[in-house]
Design a protein around this motif. Structure first.
Motif, PDB file in Angstrom:
ATOM      1  N   THR A   1       0.634  -1.174   0.063  1.00 15.17           N
ATOM      2  CA  THR A   1      -0.027   0.106   0.066  1.00 15.17           C
ATOM      3  C   THR A   1       0.746   1.232   0.145  1.00 15.17           C
ATOM      4  O   THR A   1       0.626   2.280  -0.555  1.00 15.17           O
ATOM      5  N   LEU A   2       1.893   1.233   0.675  1.00 19.82           N
ATOM      6  CA  LEU A   2       3.082   2.403   0.875  1.00 19.82           C
ATOM      7  C   LEU A   2       3.384   2.620  -0.533  1.00 19.82           C
ATOM      8  O   LEU A   2       3.450   3.794  -1.107  1.00 19.82           O
ATOM      9  N   GLU A   3       3.740   1.534  -1.309  1.00 20.22           N
ATOM     10  CA  GLU A   3       4.344   1.721  -2.636  1.00 20.22           C
ATOM     11  C   GLU A   3       3.536   2.166  -3.767  1.00 20.22           C
ATOM     12  O   GLU A   3       3.885   3.095  -4.518  1.00 20.22           O
ATOM     13  N   VAL A   4       2.197   1.640  -3.366  1.00 28.27           N
ATOM     14  CA  VAL A   4       1.280   2.254  -4.341  1.00 28.27           C
ATOM     15  C   VAL A   4       1.049   3.774  -4.066  1.00 28.27           C
ATOM     16  O   VAL A   4       0.977   4.688  -5.116  1.00 28.27           O
ATOM     17  N   THR A   5       1.016   4.203  -2.622  1.00 28.91           N
ATOM     18  CA  THR A   5       0.705   5.402  -2.401  1.00 28.91           C
ATOM     19  C   THR A   5       2.093   6.449  -2.844  1.00 28.91           C
ATOM     20  O   THR A   5       1.616   7.565  -3.124  1.00 28.91           O
ATOM     21  N   GLN A   6       3.114   5.872  -2.914  1.00 25.89           N
ATOM     22  CA  GLN A   6       4.087   6.815  -3.247  1.00 25.89           C
ATOM     23  C   GLN A   6       4.168   7.030  -4.917  1.00 25.89           C
ATOM     24  O   GLN A   6       4.404   7.990  -5.292  1.00 25.89           O
ATOM     25  N   ARG A   7       3.792   5.884  -5.469  1.00 32.24           N
ATOM     26  CA  ARG A   7       3.887   6.042  -6.773  1.00 32.24           C
ATOM     27  C   ARG A   7       2.648   7.024  -7.332  1.00 32.24           C
ATOM     28  O   ARG A   7       2.731   7.819  -8.110  1.00 32.24           O
ATOM     29  N   MET A   8       1.536   6.863  -6.699  1.00 34.59           N
ATOM     30  CA  MET A   8       0.483   7.904  -6.836  1.00 34.59           C
ATOM     31  C   MET A   8       0.971   9.445  -6.732  1.00 34.59           C
ATOM     32  O   MET A   8       0.475  10.379  -7.380  1.00 34.59           O
ATOM     33  N   LEU A   9       1.447   9.434  -5.533  1.00 34.47           N
ATOM     34  CA  LEU A   9       1.877  10.949  -5.327  1.00 34.47           C
ATOM     35  C   LEU A   9       2.993  11.402  -6.406  1.00 34.47           C
ATOM     36  O   LEU A   9       3.011  12.633  -6.857  1.00 34.47           O
ATOM     37  N   VAL A  10       4.137  10.647  -6.749  1.00 33.77           N
ATOM     38  CA  VAL A  10       4.910  10.833  -7.907  1.00 33.77           C
ATOM     39  C   VAL A  10       4.135  11.261  -9.119  1.00 33.77           C
ATOM     40  O   VAL A  10       4.529  12.167  -9.788  1.00 33.77           O
ATOM     41  N   GLU A  11       3.166  10.320  -9.220  1.00 34.89           N
ATOM     42  CA  GLU A  11       2.435  10.814 -10.724  1.00 34.89           C
ATOM     43  C   GLU A  11       1.310  12.016 -10.403  1.00 34.89           C
ATOM     44  O   GLU A  11       0.664  12.204 -11.618  1.00 34.89           O
TER      45      GLU A  11
END
Length: 101
Positions: free
Chosen positions: A75-85
């Motif tokens: 979930t943190l990995e998905v959150t980080q990618r969402m923030l980057v995008e």
């Protein structure tokens, strides 16, 4: 429409454009979502195996905390990618809940 199945979604212009323009992020997200679903199934299976006579889960089972940890990592990995995008959502609990929908 029933015979076409999932292909009927491609009739919607915005979704079709997103799939054609950038399939890699959608495949990555789909992979992460499948990992979470597999972890959920494993945790339910293990919880049933580790249940005692009173219905409580045996806390000595080391796999259950590891499954929870992996759930948080994904979930943190998905959150980080969402923030980057460029996504404005940064509530990890909300993102996790929405991934299971």
């Amino acid at each position: 429409m029933m015979a076409e199945g999932p292909l009927v979604i491609l009739r919607l212009p915005k979704i079709r454009q997103a799939v054609i323009a950038s399939p890699e992020p959608m495949l990555w997200f789909s992979k992460k979502r499948m990992e979470l679903e597999m972890l959920l199934l494993e945790s339910v299976s293990r919880a049933l195996q580790c249940m005692d006579a009173n219905g409580g889960v045996d806390s000595s089972a080391a796999i259950l905390p590891e499954i929870c940890r992996l759930d948080k990592v994904i979930t943190l990995e998905v959150t980080q990618r969402m923030l980057v995008e460029g996504c404005a959502v940064n509530d990890v609990t909300d993102i996790n809940k929405r991934m299971y929908m």
